[in-house]
Design a protein around this motif. Structure first.
Motif, PDB file in Angstrom:
ATOM      1  N   ASP A 113      17.151 -29.855  -2.664  1.00 38.48           N
ATOM      2  CA  ASP A 113      17.197 -28.650  -3.490  1.00 38.48           C
ATOM      3  C   ASP A 113      15.781 -28.094  -3.638  1.00 38.48           C
ATOM      4  O   ASP A 113      14.961 -28.636  -4.367  1.00 38.48           O
ATOM      5  N   LEU A 114      15.513 -27.005  -2.909  1.00 42.50           N
ATOM      6  CA  LEU A 114      14.174 -26.403  -2.946  1.00 42.50           C
ATOM      7  C   LEU A 114      14.092 -25.200  -3.878  1.00 42.50           C
ATOM      8  O   LEU A 114      13.066 -24.528  -3.935  1.00 42.50           O
ATOM      9  N   ASN A 115      15.156 -24.936  -4.620  1.00 47.75           N
ATOM     10  CA  ASN A 115      15.174 -23.737  -5.460  1.00 47.75           C
ATOM     11  C   ASN A 115      14.145 -23.776  -6.584  1.00 47.75           C
ATOM     12  O   ASN A 115      13.730 -22.726  -7.075  1.00 47.75           O
ATOM     13  N   ASN A 116      13.742 -24.963  -7.006  1.00 46.74           N
ATOM     14  CA  ASN A 116      12.760 -25.079  -8.097  1.00 46.74           C
ATOM     15  C   ASN A 116      11.329 -25.232  -7.603  1.00 46.74           C
ATOM     16  O   ASN A 116      10.422 -25.410  -8.405  1.00 46.74           O
ATOM     17  N   LEU A 117      11.119 -25.163  -6.293  1.00 41.98           N
ATOM     18  CA  LEU A 117       9.787 -25.441  -5.739  1.00 41.98           C
ATOM     19  C   LEU A 117       8.728 -24.491  -6.285  1.00 41.98           C
ATOM     20  O   LEU A 117       7.652 -24.918  -6.728  1.00 41.98           O
ATOM     21  N   GLU A 118       9.019 -23.201  -6.264  1.00 44.13           N
ATOM     22  CA  GLU A 118       8.042 -22.214  -6.744  1.00 44.13           C
ATOM     23  C   GLU A 118       7.747 -22.421  -8.227  1.00 44.13           C
ATOM     24  O   GLU A 118       6.603 -22.289  -8.675  1.00 44.13           O
ATOM     25  N   LYS A 119       8.784 -22.771  -8.981  1.00 42.62           N
ATOM     26  CA  LYS A 119       8.615 -23.003 -10.425  1.00 42.62           C
ATOM     27  C   LYS A 119       7.708 -24.202 -10.694  1.00 42.62           C
ATOM     28  O   LYS A 119       6.819 -24.148 -11.541  1.00 42.62           O
ATOM     29  N   VAL A 120       7.912 -25.282  -9.954  1.00 44.32           N
ATOM     30  CA  VAL A 120       7.102 -26.492 -10.144  1.00 44.32           C
ATOM     31  C   VAL A 120       5.643 -26.229  -9.778  1.00 44.32           C
ATOM     32  O   VAL A 120       4.728 -26.713 -10.441  1.00 44.32           O
ATOM     33  N   LEU A 121       5.428 -25.438  -8.722  1.00 49.81           N
ATOM     34  CA  LEU A 121       4.065 -25.195  -8.236  1.00 49.81           C
ATOM     35  C   LEU A 121       3.369 -24.023  -8.939  1.00 49.81           C
ATOM     36  O   LEU A 121       2.204 -23.746  -8.656  1.00 49.81           O
ATOM     37  N   LYS A 122       4.053 -23.382  -9.855  1.00 52.38           N
ATOM     38  CA  LYS A 122       3.501 -22.193 -10.520  1.00 52.38           C
ATOM     39  C   LYS A 122       2.206 -22.506 -11.255  1.00 52.38           C
ATOM     40  O   LYS A 122       1.282 -21.684 -11.301  1.00 52.38           O
ATOM     41  N   LYS A 123       2.134 -23.701 -11.832  1.00 51.29           N
ATOM     42  CA  LYS A 123       0.933 -24.076 -12.601  1.00 51.29           C
ATOM     43  C   LYS A 123      -0.176 -24.644 -11.717  1.00 51.29           C
ATOM     44  O   LYS A 123      -1.267 -24.945 -12.190  1.00 51.29           O
ATOM     45  N   GLU A 124       0.113 -24.765 -10.413  1.00 53.51           N
ATOM     46  CA  GLU A 124      -0.852 -25.307  -9.462  1.00 53.51           C
ATOM     47  C   GLU A 124      -1.636 -24.174  -8.783  1.00 53.51           C
ATOM     48  O   GLU A 124      -1.226 -23.019  -8.818  1.00 53.51           O
ATOM     49  N   PRO A 125      -2.771 -24.489  -8.143  1.00 57.00           N
ATOM     50  CA  PRO A 125      -3.500 -23.467  -7.375  1.00 57.00           C
ATOM     51  C   PRO A 125      -2.597 -22.866  -6.289  1.00 57.00           C
ATOM     52  O   PRO A 125      -1.671 -23.528  -5.802  1.00 57.00           O
ATOM     53  N   GLU A 126      -2.861 -21.625  -5.910  1.00 56.95           N
ATOM     54  CA  GLU A 126      -2.012 -20.908  -4.963  1.00 56.95           C
ATOM     55  C   GLU A 126      -1.849 -21.643  -3.634  1.00 56.95           C
ATOM     56  O   GLU A 126      -0.793 -21.591  -3.013  1.00 56.95           O
ATOM     57  N   TYR A 127      -2.904 -22.315  -3.181  1.00 56.03           N
ATOM     58  CA  TYR A 127      -2.833 -22.972  -1.879  1.00 56.03           C
ATOM     59  C   TYR A 127      -1.822 -24.125  -1.841  1.00 56.03           C
ATOM     60  O   TYR A 127      -1.427 -24.579  -0.777  1.00 56.03           O
ATOM     61  N   ARG A 128      -1.379 -24.587  -3.018  1.00 53.73           N
ATOM     62  CA  ARG A 128      -0.400 -25.676  -3.052  1.00 53.73           C
ATOM     63  C   ARG A 128       0.938 -25.243  -2.430  1.00 53.73           C
ATOM     64  O   ARG A 128       1.615 -26.056  -1.800  1.00 53.73           O
ATOM     65  N   GLN A 129       1.306 -23.982  -2.613  1.00 54.16           N
ATOM     66  CA  GLN A 129       2.559 -23.494  -2.023  1.00 54.16           C
ATOM     67  C   GLN A 129       2.504 -23.570  -0.501  1.00 54.16           C
ATOM     68  O   GLN A 129       3.467 -23.969   0.148  1.00 54.16           O
ATOM     69  N   LYS A 130       1.362 -23.191   0.059  1.00 55.82           N
ATOM     70  CA  LYS A 130       1.194 -23.259   1.506  1.00 55.82           C
ATOM     71  C   LYS A 130       1.259 -24.702   1.984  1.00 55.82           C
ATOM     72  O   LYS A 130       1.856 -25.001   3.022  1.00 55.82           O
ATOM     73  N   GLN A 131       0.645 -25.608   1.223  1.00 52.45           N
ATOM     74  CA  GLN A 131       0.695 -27.022   1.572  1.00 52.45           C
ATOM     75  C   GLN A 131       2.129 -27.553   1.531  1.00 52.45           C
ATOM     76  O   GLN A 131       2.544 -28.341   2.390  1.00 52.45           O
ATOM     77  N   ALA A 132       2.883 -27.100   0.527  1.00 50.46           N
ATOM     78  CA  ALA A 132       4.275 -27.543   0.393  1.00 50.46           C
ATOM     79  C   ALA A 132       5.106 -27.050   1.564  1.00 50.46           C
ATOM     80  O   ALA A 132       5.920 -27.791   2.129  1.00 50.46           O
ATOM     81  N   ASN A 133       4.906 -25.783   1.937  1.00 50.09           N
ATOM     82  CA  ASN A 133       5.634 -25.231   3.085  1.00 50.09           C
ATOM     83  C   ASN A 133       5.308 -26.010   4.364  1.00 50.09           C
ATOM     84  O   ASN A 133       6.195 -26.302   5.170  1.00 50.09           O
ATOM     85  N   LEU A 134       4.028 -26.337   4.536  1.00 52.98           N
ATOM     86  CA  LEU A 134       3.608 -27.104   5.706  1.00 52.98           C
ATOM     87  C   LEU A 134       4.284 -28.471   5.735  1.00 52.98           C
ATOM     88  O   LEU A 134       4.780 -28.927   6.772  1.00 52.98           O
ATOM     89  N   ALA A 135       4.343 -29.107   4.571  1.00 51.03           N
ATOM     90  CA  ALA A 135       4.935 -30.444   4.481  1.00 51.03           C
ATOM     91  C   ALA A 135       6.426 -30.421   4.814  1.00 51.03           C
ATOM     92  O   ALA A 135       6.930 -31.271   5.559  1.00 51.03           O
ATOM     93  N   VAL A 136       7.145 -29.415   4.282  1.00 48.47           N
ATOM     94  CA  VAL A 136       8.603 -29.364   4.432  1.00 48.47           C
ATOM     95  C   VAL A 136       9.021 -28.847   5.800  1.00 48.47           C
ATOM     96  O   VAL A 136       9.886 -29.435   6.459  1.00 48.47           O
ATOM     97  N   PHE A 137       8.397 -27.758   6.253  1.00 49.16           N
ATOM     98  CA  PHE A 137       8.885 -27.058   7.440  1.00 49.16           C
ATOM     99  C   PHE A 137       8.142 -27.380   8.740  1.00 49.16           C
ATOM    100  O   PHE A 137       8.661 -27.127   9.822  1.00 49.16           O
TER     101      PHE A 137
END
Length: 335
Positions: free
Chosen positions: A2-26
């Motif tokens: 369930d990736l629907n909460n990913l953006e919500k969890v990373l909201k408090k993190e630096p912006e580059y964390r989203q890119k890292q998460a995408n790299l890890a998953v995809f």
């Protein structure tokens, strides 16, 4: 998963964390956030709790080893089917579902007999591709094509299908070329028209299966709402806007749509420059039977003489009920 909460969890993190998460998953195709060691332990634990990556699936492999069917269990315990097809030229195509069941009720389709339960969200569609991407990675291979030809009608779940296409196509994600993604519809003019304006280079396929309104309405109830003329008008508009070829799928069903007369009627419909016909030998689901080899050759001869651009599609996964029209599962009923 369930990736629907990913953006919500990373909201408090630096912006580059989203890119890292995408790299890890995809790209890295991790199956547990603990593998994402560039995240701190606390963040990994939170991600595993709020955005789990595990995919619960049962698989069947065809005798010829050219296809694998996955029955994937969703978060509400409903099940969907998806198939990986290995082509002789090295391509690996994943056929994904976009709905649990289908509301269109085509007479020849096992999924249609299930009825409709619900739409899949964007990440439930992506989950199917990720499951097979992880499998292929273990053999140093990757997905080359995705087709929306599984359970459900894509244009009745339009927004989620479009979101999924964007993720599939994302260069820093699964990076599947738009021209290697195909969307198949039973004939929803509004959906065809909307897709033509998206600017995507994806392929459009139309499930035809009958050359006239009387027969098509008998085996495909959607034709009672959208007759052939409406569907073809939308297709012609799509071609005019996109300048792209459109594929038409035609199941050859014994004594139903495979006569010489049907072939001649079909030839008249298909005589347009950017129309391409895919003939598919019907895969048994119960009442109907596939056309005989002799009848198929006679049907093809008429099309060839008429100058129709066509090919006969290779059958994948018939022995494991993973072929066109055979996707079906027994789900619980949503109350």
């Amino acid at each position: 998963m369930d990736l629907n909460n990913l953006e919500k969890v990373l909201k408090k993190e630096p912006e580059y964390r989203q890119k890292q998460a995408n790299l890890a998953v995809f790209v890295n195709l991790i199956e547990d956030w603990q593998e994402a060691t560039f995240f701190g332990l606390q963040l990994r634990q939170e991600l595993n709790k709020e955005c789990p990556l595990s995919i619960k699936a049962e698989t069947l492999v065809s005798k010829t080893k050219d296809s694998i069917k996955a029955s994937i269990t969703l978060k509400d315990d409903l099940k969907i089917k998806s198939v990986l097809m290995h082509h002789k030229d090295g391509r690996n195509t994943v056929c994904v579902s976009c709905q649990v069941g289908c509301a269109l009720g085509c007479e020849f389709c096992a999924t249609g007999k299930m009825g409709f339960e619900r739409n899949l969200d964007c990440f439930e569609i992506i989950e199917q591709a990720l499951f097979f991407a992880r499998y292929l990675k273990k053999n140093n291979k990757r997905i080359s094509n995705v087709v929306f030809m599984g359970m459900g009608e894509p244009f009745l779940n339009y927004e989620n299908v479009l979101k999924a296409i964007r993720i599939l196509n994302y260069k820093e994600g699964l990076n599947i070329g738009a021209r290697n993604i195909s969307v198949s519809t039973a004939g929803i003019p509004e959906g065809i028209e909307k897709l033509s304006k998206e600017g995507f280079q994806v392929n459009l396929a139309v499930s035809l299966h009958a050359p006239n309104n009387k027969l098509r309405s008998q085996i495909m109830p959607i034709n009672k709402k959208y007759i052939l003329e409406q569907v073809l008008k939308a297709v012609d508009s799509y071609i005019k806007i996109t300048k792209r070829k459109v594929m038409f799928e035609y199941l050859l069903i014994k004594d139903i749509n495979d006569s010489d007369q049907h072939a001649m009627e079909l030839a008249k419909l298909m005589r347009k420059p950017l129309y391409f016909l895919n003939l598919i030998l019907y895969n048994s689901t119960g009442f109907f039977k596939p056309s005989s080899a002799k009848r198929v050759e006679e049907f093809k001869k008429i099309l060839k003489t008429a100058g129709v651009n066509f090919s006969q599609r290779h059958r994948f996964g018939d022995d494991i009920k993973a072929a066109c029209g055979q996707f079906a599962v027994k789900n619980r009923i949503i109350l």
